[in-house]
Design a protein around this motif. Sequence first.
Motif, mmCIF file in Angstrom:
data_model
loop_
_atom_site.group_PDB
_atom_site.id
_atom_site.type_symbol
_atom_site.label_atom_id
_atom_site.label_comp_id
_atom_site.label_asym_id
_atom_site.label_seq_id
_atom_site.Cartn_x
_atom_site.Cartn_y
_atom_site.Cartn_z
ATOM 1 N N ILE A 250 58.493 -19.446 -18.004
ATOM 2 C CA ILE A 250 57.113 -19.082 -18.135
ATOM 3 C C ILE A 250 56.754 -19.361 -19.692
ATOM 4 O O ILE A 250 57.519 -19.163 -20.495
ATOM 5 N N CYS A 251 55.696 -20.009 -19.665
ATOM 6 C CA CYS A 251 55.102 -20.270 -21.073
ATOM 7 C C CYS A 251 54.164 -19.325 -21.521
ATOM 8 O O CYS A 251 53.306 -18.775 -20.756
ATOM 9 N N VAL A 252 54.475 -18.890 -22.855
ATOM 10 C CA VAL A 252 53.699 -17.685 -23.529
ATOM 11 C C VAL A 252 52.928 -18.301 -24.668
ATOM 12 O O VAL A 252 53.517 -18.972 -25.754
ATOM 13 N N TYR A 253 51.536 -18.136 -24.537
ATOM 14 C CA TYR A 253 50.758 -18.616 -25.638
ATOM 15 C C TYR A 253 50.321 -17.279 -26.538
ATOM 16 O O TYR A 253 50.047 -16.316 -25.671
ATOM 17 N N CYS A 254 50.654 -17.197 -27.630
ATOM 18 C CA CYS A 254 50.476 -16.023 -28.505
ATOM 19 C C CYS A 254 50.266 -16.348 -30.017
ATOM 20 O O CYS A 254 50.549 -17.359 -30.258
ATOM 21 N N GLU B 173 54.581 -4.656 -30.648
ATOM 22 C CA GLU B 173 55.565 -3.866 -29.632
ATOM 23 C C GLU B 173 55.283 -4.408 -28.308
ATOM 24 O O GLU B 173 56.260 -4.521 -27.591
ATOM 25 N N THR B 174 53.813 -4.891 -28.003
ATOM 26 C CA THR B 174 53.841 -5.522 -26.763
ATOM 27 C C THR B 174 54.483 -6.902 -26.587
ATOM 28 O O THR B 174 55.284 -7.107 -25.608
ATOM 29 N N ALA B 175 54.438 -7.640 -27.730
ATOM 30 C CA ALA B 175 55.228 -9.000 -27.881
ATOM 31 C C ALA B 175 56.943 -8.711 -27.384
ATOM 32 O O ALA B 175 57.420 -9.548 -26.777
ATOM 33 N N THR B 176 57.328 -7.833 -28.040
ATOM 34 C CA THR B 176 58.791 -7.483 -27.684
ATOM 35 C C THR B 176 59.017 -6.926 -26.459
ATOM 36 O O THR B 176 59.932 -7.426 -25.885
ATOM 37 N N VAL C 173 57.327 -7.793 -23.827
ATOM 38 C CA VAL C 173 57.450 -8.920 -22.938
ATOM 39 C C VAL C 173 58.601 -9.824 -23.134
ATOM 40 O O VAL C 173 58.946 -10.244 -22.070
ATOM 41 N N GLY C 174 59.049 -9.902 -24.175
ATOM 42 C CA GLY C 174 60.407 -10.565 -24.519
ATOM 43 C C GLY C 174 61.489 -10.037 -23.726
ATOM 44 O O GLY C 174 62.247 -10.644 -23.130
ATOM 45 N N ALA D 165 60.242 -14.523 -28.866
ATOM 46 C CA ALA D 165 61.388 -15.239 -28.840
ATOM 47 C C ALA D 165 62.620 -14.313 -29.415
ATOM 48 O O ALA D 165 63.709 -14.612 -28.692
ATOM 49 N N ASP D 166 62.527 -13.639 -30.283
ATOM 50 C CA ASP D 166 63.669 -12.844 -30.770
ATOM 51 C C ASP D 166 64.097 -12.102 -29.962
ATOM 52 O O ASP D 166 65.438 -11.626 -29.760
ATOM 53 N N GLU D 167 63.097 -11.301 -29.082
ATOM 54 C CA GLU D 167 63.660 -10.225 -28.306
ATOM 55 C C GLU D 167 64.254 -10.911 -26.869
ATOM 56 O O GLU D 167 65.348 -10.295 -26.218
#
Length: 197
Positions: A7-11, A23-26, A28-29, A53-55
């Motif tokens: 899945i490609c994530v744009y952010c 918090e949401t980015a984490t 989603v990871g 990416a880190d999560e």
Amino acid sequence: MSKMKSICVYCGANSGVNPVYIETATAVGSFIANHHMRLVYGGGRVGMMGAVADEVLRCGGKVTGIIPDFLLSAEVGHTKLNELVVVKSMHERKTKMFEISDGFLALPGGMGTFEELCEILTWAQLGLHQKPIGVLNVNGYYDKLLDFLDYAVQQGFYKPEYRAMLLHDSDMESLYQKMLAYSPSGVQKIMKDRSKI
């Protein structure tokens, strides 16, 4: 679609003013890793991009970053990914992200995120792909964009069938299920008559 392998994530490369964005980015990871999908993204180590990416990595998932050489030399590239592909231009970056992804997800971000989202939607409208495109509407961030697209339909500049190509939800699990259930049959019907574009 039974499953998305990647899945490609744009952010955003920024974190935003509200902690809910990171918090949401984490979250989603974690979701991506737990669903055994590979994350494909712009290769950055900062802001929302870095948090996702880190999560994924922390949870044992796989991450492929695609970054232009001029951004890598500016030291914003993430050097701890499973794979970091260095390309020569922004256009090559977006093309590569498209080629290796099964679906596209937009989180909050700035002009680069908007541009990527609009382009991948345009490619779908033109029949260049039939992959699902979703917006995770965190904290109502995309409310005004979604309202504008509805207004564009009302004003006759955007067809309802194209508007339906953009899936959205405030909950990641619900959005993911919509993406899995997305049917490209509508796209095929549209493309039978190119004059409708």
